[in-house]
Design a protein around this motif. Sequence first.
Motif, PDB file in Angstrom:
ATOM      1  N   LEU A 122       0.638  -1.143   0.094  1.00 56.42           N
ATOM      2  CA  LEU A 122       0.020   0.399  -0.031  1.00 56.42           C
ATOM      3  C   LEU A 122       0.726   0.848   0.034  1.00 56.42           C
ATOM      4  N   MET A 123       0.169   1.857  -1.283  1.00 58.15           N
ATOM      5  CA  MET A 123       0.792   3.491  -1.202  1.00 58.15           C
ATOM      6  C   MET A 123       0.716   4.498  -0.409  1.00 58.15           C
ATOM      7  N   ILE A 124       0.804   5.230   0.382  1.00 61.64           N
ATOM      8  CA  ILE A 124      -0.003   5.715   1.494  1.00 61.64           C
ATOM      9  C   ILE A 124       0.238   7.427   1.694  1.00 61.64           C
ATOM     10  N   THR A 125      -0.409   8.119   0.509  1.00 62.64           N
ATOM     11  CA  THR A 125      -0.044   9.929  -0.247  1.00 62.64           C
ATOM     12  C   THR A 125      -1.132  10.378   1.090  1.00 62.64           C
ATOM     13  N   GLY A 126      -0.497  12.187   1.251  1.00 63.08           N
ATOM     14  CA  GLY A 126      -1.769  12.623   2.632  1.00 63.08           C
ATOM     15  C   GLY A 126      -0.960  13.112   3.108  1.00 63.08           C
ATOM     16  N   PRO A 127      -1.467  14.355   3.854  1.00 61.87           N
ATOM     17  CA  PRO A 127      -0.515  14.931   4.713  1.00 61.87           C
ATOM     18  C   PRO A 127       0.072  15.126   5.522  1.00 61.87           C
ATOM     19  N   ASN A 128       1.182  15.737   6.361  1.00 54.53           N
ATOM     20  CA  ASN A 128       1.781  15.983   7.567  1.00 54.53           C
ATOM     21  C   ASN A 128       0.554  15.891   9.185  1.00 54.53           C
ATOM     22  N   MET A 129       0.393  14.930   9.587  1.00 56.72           N
ATOM     23  CA  MET A 129      -0.713  15.270  10.837  1.00 56.72           C
ATOM     24  C   MET A 129      -1.616  14.384  10.117  1.00 56.72           C
ATOM     25  N   GLY A 130      -1.833  14.666   9.051  1.00 59.93           N
ATOM     26  CA  GLY A 130      -3.100  13.279   8.732  1.00 59.93           C
ATOM     27  C   GLY A 130      -3.972  11.854   9.468  1.00 59.93           C
ATOM     28  N   GLY A 131      -2.290  10.947   9.816  1.00 58.05           N
ATOM     29  CA  GLY A 131      -2.851  10.188  10.440  1.00 58.05           C
ATOM     30  C   GLY A 131      -2.358   8.939   9.872  1.00 58.05           C
ATOM     31  N   LYS A 132      -0.903   9.198   8.356  1.00 61.56           N
ATOM     32  CA  LYS A 132      -0.421   7.945   8.148  1.00 61.56           C
ATOM     33  C   LYS A 132       0.245   7.064   8.806  1.00 61.56           C
ATOM     34  N   SER A 133       0.998   7.126   9.603  1.00 60.89           N
ATOM     35  CA  SER A 133       1.632   6.731  10.537  1.00 60.89           C
ATOM     36  C   SER A 133       0.852   6.229  11.920  1.00 60.89           C
ATOM     37  N   THR A 134      -0.225   6.696  12.185  1.00 64.14           N
ATOM     38  CA  THR A 134      -1.132   6.170  12.802  1.00 64.14           C
ATOM     39  C   THR A 134      -1.630   5.156  12.393  1.00 64.14           C
ATOM     40  N   TYR A 135      -1.698   4.963  11.031  1.00 64.64           N
ATOM     41  CA  TYR A 135      -2.746   3.970  10.001  1.00 64.64           C
ATOM     42  C   TYR A 135      -1.800   2.592  10.023  1.00 64.64           C
ATOM     43  N   MET A 136      -0.688   3.000   9.573  1.00 59.33           N
ATOM     44  CA  MET A 136       0.362   2.008  10.064  1.00 59.33           C
ATOM     45  C   MET A 136       0.558   1.662  10.860  1.00 59.33           C
TER      46      MET A 136
END
Length: 875
Positions: free
Chosen positions: A601-615
């Motif tokens: 899964l290639m995850i893009t989006g803004p900082n503080m958007g929740g990418k790290s939390t999701y992973m």
Amino acid sequence: MSYTPMIHQYLAIKAQYQDAFLFFRLGDFYEMFFEDAKKASKELEIALTSRNGGKDEYIPMCGIPYHAAKQYIKVLIDKGYKIAICEQMEDPKQAKGMVRREVIQLITPGTIMEDESLQPKKNNYLAALNASSDGSYGFAMSDLTTGETRVTLITTWDGVIQEMDANDVRELVLTPDFDPTKKEELVERLNTTFSESKEDQVPDQLKSITEGIEQEKLLRPLGRLLNYLLSTQKRSLDHLQPADVYHINEYMMIDQHSRRNLELTHTNREKKTYGSLLWLLDDVKTAMGGRRLKQWIEKPLLNQKQIEKRMDAAEALKEHLLERETLRSLLGNVYDLERLVGRVSFGNVNPREVVQLKRSLEQIPEIKRTLAELGEASLSKYEQEMDPCAEVRELIAGAVVDDPPFSTADGGMIKSGYNETLDQYRDASKNGKRWIAELEAKEREETGIKSLKIGYNRVFGYYIEVSRPNLKLIPEGRYERRQTLSNAERFITPELKEKERVILEAEEKRVGLEFQLFGDVRLKIKEQSARLQKLARLVSSLDVLQSFASVSDRNGYVRPQFSKDRTLSIKNSRHPVIERVMRRGTFVANDFNMDKTCDLLMITGPNMGGKSTYMRQAALTAIMAQIGCFVPADQATLPVFDQIFTRIGAADDLVSGQSTFMVEMDEANYALSHATQNSLILLDEIGRGTSTYDGIAIAQAIVEYIHDHIAAKTFFSTHYHELTFLEEKLDRLKNIHVGAMEENGTVVFLHKVLDGQADKSYGIHVAKLAGLPDNLIDRADEILQGLEQSSPESVESTASTIQEEAEQEVAAAETVEEEPEQLALFADVKQEDTAPSLSKRERKVLHELGKIELLTMNPMDAMNKLYQLQKALKK
């Protein structure tokens, strides 16, 4: 140097314990001299004095009261020091010449037994390591406080570091000739005290611990560990349990960086349990349950049948609330059986702790009865195998009073009726004291001195005290003067001295006999150590399972299923820790959908958007499932992962002189070098520590390498939108993004993961939220618009350009290799052109570049190769 005999004695003993503070007993104090005194005065913040060491020389000295030694020992142990306890081995009053002194125990970080220096819910491991000629390592560890002993074979040096880190090893015993480079690496990466031991043959008196172990690679580190324990503790080690041989590949491997990034047992910033997965799942009622929980979190299972057994038991407890609450109440009255048994065997248990053991055993029949009422097959093992150890409970109940003193020094812990001789001594002492009270009343009446009293002290024994104004009322010759005070006189009589002899003799014999009887009780309990330790293991495991049930029930977790085709499907997944910290219902749940056709899964989006939390929540969900706990979701199907690798966050490693980017590349390299198809990889913002094109190139190469050569389930979070074109190129890669929207120039984070790529990064909006000055934000907007207008290429063409340039370089290198003569023919012509001709060195570099097989190299190897080629060009 002409020192006093005592200082010579000190120096002779100190020579045997050069790496430890020598606590040298002098009367009521432990004294330290010379360098020990200087260092201890600083570490303990006590006064540094001096004393005459011989002739006119004064030597540094400091000391601590022996009765307060525990608190000072704790300070030194916490700082990683060792302490040799040197006691007086004979009564100074009866000694002829110098009092004989010996070290009775060496206290080290890995052998501490006192509660003041231990954490109730954390093991205190001492380990030993032995290197073999084939590059493997025998590894043995033991918790002296509980008797647990384990041994394994580790095939790599990285594996050694991971195992030590996972078990929080406090002290490591090595051979004197152990590789100094590797030892230095351990010092840099782990907070461990080092010790040495040459002897690696298993001692005869401890052969039972190695029963069933024949492999020399395992026996040698275990023998080294046991010899070190015997030499430092100088007492029986009968409570050490038979060594458990375990295999590292039976558990999910989680490297040191991933443990830190996922905050499994403590948080990164404050190094506290609060906010970690351990904190979330810790609803245990016993200290030994807390230690077992930590062990399970550190080593998730790979065997699906074992996982399912834990889940069956947790589910049964989850579905029976009333019985579970009864169990929790009963477990709340169980003390730390493991460490109580350890202290009994070690010989430093006190009367109150023995009563704690009895009270703990009193709960077992009720626990068994509650489990029987549940009637669940998944819990039958606990109900059937729990041994109440009734003989031990009855022994303590008959021998030790219900509310004993803490110390055995003054007696008072053995029950009346347990020993006839003791009862006689008590009766003599009690009657003698009654006679004393009657004598005091009689003397007051016959002398008319109402303030007359009979007292006692250790120096003069019993005495009759009369105040000075009343001395004239004493009949002549009635008393014999014993002591004169400023306002009174003390007297004795022959009859009083005779009663004193009887009373004190009875008291002395009573105290001595009570101490002996208590020792006999301790030895009888010690004989049942194996039964008690097995009971403790069952109780601690049951405690963890009820904790899983309670946490799962309270937080609405579900039982996960395991897939055979590597499907990862989670409906309404939540981050367990963040959800707990936030108000219930405020965390935005997300789905995971990765079937057998999707690995990346290639995850893009803004900082503080929740990418790290999701992973992170994906990794934590996997770990929770594989330790046997329910998971935070509405539905979950997961593979059984063999390893988890994470590259999350930016941090310089200043100690080893590595930059953020180098740390990033090291961690990425470790993942790519060790991951398998059955692993889980989390990579966050790879390549951001270098220039944009370098970063994009490295990130793309890593994605392609994972896709083509590893095929592990991977979450790749990035700000490089240029990489989203890979969805069209790599058939098992899918683009997703975290949603955000603009309202009146302000970004609103939706924290919802959606299909497809993000349309922009919102970096300037995040800077605005951080409070940067408005004029700075406005200027950043202007610069961004200018950059966007000056870059007509689409995000896809940017990455494609990089790829095309790389392909052209390879083609050029091949041309150089195939047609060197043609290049030579045109050399003169090119020299006349504006472009310079290629030198012999440049042609050689191009030739080397053309031979590189990028797809077979990991990122670090690729970087090193490019660096060598660049260096060759600059010569």
